[in-house]
Design a protein around this motif. Sequence first.
Motif, PDB file in Angstrom:
ATOM      1  N   GLU A   1      -5.052  -5.313  -3.718  1.00 65.25           N
ATOM      2  CA  GLU A   1      -3.697  -4.908  -4.129  1.00 65.25           C
ATOM      3  C   GLU A   1      -2.691  -6.016  -3.880  1.00 65.25           C
ATOM      4  O   GLU A   1      -1.710  -6.156  -4.589  1.00 65.25           O
ATOM      5  CB  GLU A   1      -3.257  -3.652  -3.372  1.00 65.25           C
ATOM      6  CG  GLU A   1      -1.840  -3.236  -3.718  1.00 65.25           C
ATOM      7  CD  GLU A   1      -1.228  -2.252  -2.743  1.00 65.25           C
ATOM      8  OE1 GLU A   1      -1.944  -1.763  -1.854  1.00 65.25           O
ATOM      9  OE2 GLU A   1      -0.021  -1.978  -2.870  1.00 65.25           O
TER      10      GLU A   1
ATOM     11  N   ASP B   1      -7.760  -1.710  -1.595  1.00 68.33           N
ATOM     12  CA  ASP B   1      -6.397  -1.453  -1.143  1.00 68.33           C
ATOM     13  C   ASP B   1      -6.435  -1.627   0.372  1.00 68.33           C
ATOM     14  O   ASP B   1      -6.869  -0.715   1.078  1.00 68.33           O
ATOM     15  CB  ASP B   1      -5.979  -0.024  -1.536  1.00 68.33           C
ATOM     16  CG  ASP B   1      -4.549   0.280  -1.106  1.00 68.33           C
ATOM     17  OD1 ASP B   1      -4.059   1.361  -1.467  1.00 68.33           O
ATOM     18  OD2 ASP B   1      -3.942  -0.544  -0.391  1.00 68.33           O
TER      19      ASP B   1
ATOM     20  N   GLY C   1      -0.401   3.461   1.959  1.00 71.50           N
ATOM     21  CA  GLY C   1       0.621   4.307   2.594  1.00 71.50           C
ATOM     22  C   GLY C   1       1.426   3.537   3.621  1.00 71.50           C
ATOM     23  O   GLY C   1       1.998   4.107   4.543  1.00 71.50           O
ATOM     24  N   SER C   2       1.498   2.205   3.444  1.00 72.36           N
ATOM     25  CA  SER C   2       2.074   1.370   4.511  1.00 72.36           C
ATOM     26  C   SER C   2       3.539   1.674   4.795  1.00 72.36           C
ATOM     27  O   SER C   2       4.027   1.385   5.891  1.00 72.36           O
ATOM     28  CB  SER C   2       1.893  -0.122   4.203  1.00 72.36           C
ATOM     29  OG  SER C   2       2.312  -0.422   2.898  1.00 72.36           O
TER      30      SER C   2
ATOM     31  N   GLY D   1       2.351  11.426   1.565  1.00 72.96           N
ATOM     32  CA  GLY D   1       2.875  10.165   1.029  1.00 72.96           C
ATOM     33  C   GLY D   1       1.946   8.997   1.319  1.00 72.96           C
ATOM     34  O   GLY D   1       2.255   7.850   1.020  1.00 72.96           O
ATOM     35  N   SER D   2       0.796   9.290   1.912  1.00 72.79           N
ATOM     36  CA  SER D   2      -0.311   8.321   2.016  1.00 72.79           C
ATOM     37  C   SER D   2      -1.458   8.923   1.219  1.00 72.79           C
ATOM     38  O   SER D   2      -1.956  10.003   1.583  1.00 72.79           O
ATOM     39  CB  SER D   2      -0.794   8.171   3.463  1.00 72.79           C
ATOM     40  OG  SER D   2       0.052   7.363   4.216  1.00 72.79           O
ATOM     41  N   MET D   3      -1.867   8.252   0.165  1.00 73.14           N
ATOM     42  CA  MET D   3      -2.894   8.838  -0.714  1.00 73.14           C
ATOM     43  C   MET D   3      -4.151   9.201   0.064  1.00 73.14           C
ATOM     44  O   MET D   3      -4.731  10.275  -0.138  1.00 73.14           O
ATOM     45  CB  MET D   3      -3.241   7.865  -1.847  1.00 73.14           C
ATOM     46  CG  MET D   3      -4.199   8.468  -2.863  1.00 73.14           C
ATOM     47  SD  MET D   3      -4.707   7.246  -4.091  1.00 73.14           S
ATOM     48  CE  MET D   3      -5.331   8.347  -5.393  1.00 73.14           C
TER      49      MET D   3
ATOM     50  N   PHE E   1      -4.179  17.149  -5.780  1.00 75.86           N
ATOM     51  CA  PHE E   1      -3.213  16.067  -5.555  1.00 75.86           C
ATOM     52  C   PHE E   1      -2.833  15.507  -6.925  1.00 75.86           C
ATOM     53  O   PHE E   1      -3.713  15.280  -7.775  1.00 75.86           O
ATOM     54  CB  PHE E   1      -3.840  14.974  -4.680  1.00 75.86           C
ATOM     55  CG  PHE E   1      -3.001  13.725  -4.568  1.00 75.86           C
ATOM     56  CD1 PHE E   1      -3.204  12.650  -5.436  1.00 75.86           C
ATOM     57  CD2 PHE E   1      -2.004  13.624  -3.614  1.00 75.86           C
ATOM     58  CE1 PHE E   1      -2.424  11.500  -5.348  1.00 75.86           C
ATOM     59  CE2 PHE E   1      -1.225  12.470  -3.509  1.00 75.86           C
ATOM     60  CZ  PHE E   1      -1.432  11.403  -4.379  1.00 75.86           C
TER      61      PHE E   1
ATOM     62  N   ARG F   1      -2.828   2.768  -8.655  1.00 76.00           N
ATOM     63  CA  ARG F   1      -3.600   1.782  -9.393  1.00 76.00           C
ATOM     64  C   ARG F   1      -5.031   2.253  -9.629  1.00 76.00           C
ATOM     65  O   ARG F   1      -5.694   2.804  -8.742  1.00 76.00           O
ATOM     66  CB  ARG F   1      -3.588   0.449  -8.623  1.00 76.00           C
ATOM     67  CG  ARG F   1      -2.294  -0.388  -8.727  1.00 76.00           C
ATOM     68  CD  ARG F   1      -1.009   0.242  -8.226  1.00 76.00           C
ATOM     69  NE  ARG F   1      -1.004   0.681  -6.876  1.00 76.00           N
ATOM     70  CZ  ARG F   1      -0.264   0.133  -5.896  1.00 76.00           C
ATOM     71  NH1 ARG F   1       0.482  -0.919  -6.145  1.00 76.00           N
ATOM     72  NH2 ARG F   1      -0.315   0.626  -4.665  1.00 76.00           N
TER      73      ARG F   1
HETATM   74  P1  AHG Z   1       0.313   1.560  -0.961  1.00 75.25           P
HETATM   75  O1  AHG Z   1       0.913   1.707   0.389  1.00 75.25           O
HETATM   76  O2  AHG Z   1      -1.116   1.062  -0.948  1.00 75.25           O
HETATM   77  O3  AHG Z   1       1.196   0.761  -1.898  1.00 75.25           O
HETATM   78  O4  AHG Z   1       0.159   3.022  -1.599  1.00 75.25           O
HETATM   79  C1  AHG Z   1       1.209   3.899  -1.511  1.00 75.25           C
HETATM   80  C2  AHG Z   1       0.980   5.022  -2.475  1.00 75.25           C
HETATM   81  C3  AHG Z   1       0.037   6.104  -1.982  1.00 75.25           C
HETATM   82  O5  AHG Z   1      -0.436   5.901  -0.688  1.00 75.25           O
HETATM   83  C4  AHG Z   1       0.861   7.366  -2.005  1.00 75.25           C
HETATM   84  O6  AHG Z   1       0.148   8.439  -2.567  1.00 75.25           O
HETATM   85  C5  AHG Z   1       2.039   6.996  -2.877  1.00 75.25           C
HETATM   86  O7  AHG Z   1       2.233   5.605  -2.710  1.00 75.25           O
HETATM   87  C6  AHG Z   1       3.277   7.711  -2.482  1.00 75.25           C
HETATM   88  O8  AHG Z   1       4.253   7.324  -3.439  1.00 75.25           O
HETATM   89  P2  AHG Z   1       5.696   8.028  -3.404  1.00 75.25           P
HETATM   90  O9  AHG Z   1       6.342   7.581  -2.128  1.00 75.25           O
HETATM   91  O10 AHG Z   1       6.364   7.496  -4.648  1.00 75.25           O
HETATM   92  O11 AHG Z   1       5.463   9.512  -3.457  1.00 75.25           O
END
Ligand code: AHG
Length: 329
Positions: A87, A110, A114-115, A240-242, A256, A270
Amino acid sequence: MSERITYQQFLYKHLRDQPGLTTLLESISNAAAGIAEELSRISFTGPADPGTVNLHGESRHHMDQYAETLFLTALSESRACFAVLSEEQTEMIQLTSALSQEAAYIIALDPLDGSSNIDVNIPVGSIFSIYDRFKTASPSHPAAVLQDMDGHIASGYVLYSTTTMIVLALPGLVTGFTLDSANGGFVLSHANIRIPDTGNIYSVNDGNYHDFDRGTQNYIRFCRQQKEFYERPFTARYVGSMVADIHRTLLKGGIFLYPATMALKEGKLRLAYECRPMAYIVEQAGGRASTGSKEILDLPLRSPHQRVPVVIGSEEMVNTAKRLLNACL
Ligand code: AHG
Ligand code: MN
Ligand code: MN
Ligand code: MN
């Protein structure tokens, strides 16, 4: 107390004829343990550096970089990895010479998912898919391998939470391992994960409701109205963390969604290193993964960081969602 089976013992048992893949998966677990260790110290290493963004224009946390460095170092040392699509890198990076027959695998990664949640101590993860480099007409062009799922071998994620877990999906078998911090190493904790056919948890960023299309809004209203019209009220959960949201969905059942929005016409997540690996894991556990109209695992990868909408989880819930999502087309 059932017999203690380590991650290594599991790999030797199930992949004894693929020593390179075993080495690769062990290197991933070593990187995961190192990331877990650094995350446990996060209060002392400080919050995200404000203002730094990555190639996606997302705020970048120093742990994104740290996690990627650990994975790339471990994968290089394994000598089994030819190239990585990360990523955090614009293009795929090659780790060894094209002549190395030993390096049979390509990884979509990745490094840290959810960082944005790290500094508030909410679970985060890592997500990966492993492909066989030689299952393509042009083994020296790694990007060709990722175009479709023909060369796909395994996918998995790491969840850094109350405990640190690896969930690994091989064909027909999804298995969970928990980091035994007292004795070191990952130990089998979830022998055969199967997702419930249905559930009552829906997981979506409701803040985007007015940005969603009519079909998506209809499905969300359907979920909200379960309490009034149906015997089984739904409940909303969104970390908010996949990785955290998918892990709960996998174990408890549910759905989800990250649909397209006005701002992100193809959704946010992605294909290569979030949606495909999660789709493979959930489907091998008996669930479904769709864009809302097409199966995630049927989608060709046209560019490294291609985004796709995703609706994933318990089969019955995804089927219901697809009906409502497409009812307005
Ligand atoms: P990453 O930290 O790898 O960029 O991924 C973040 C993603 C995923 O973890 C989560 O489902 C999504 O961002 C949440 O997005 P929103 O804050 O827009 O809901
Ligand atoms: Mn990111
Ligand atoms: Mn992510
Ligand atoms: Mn990430």
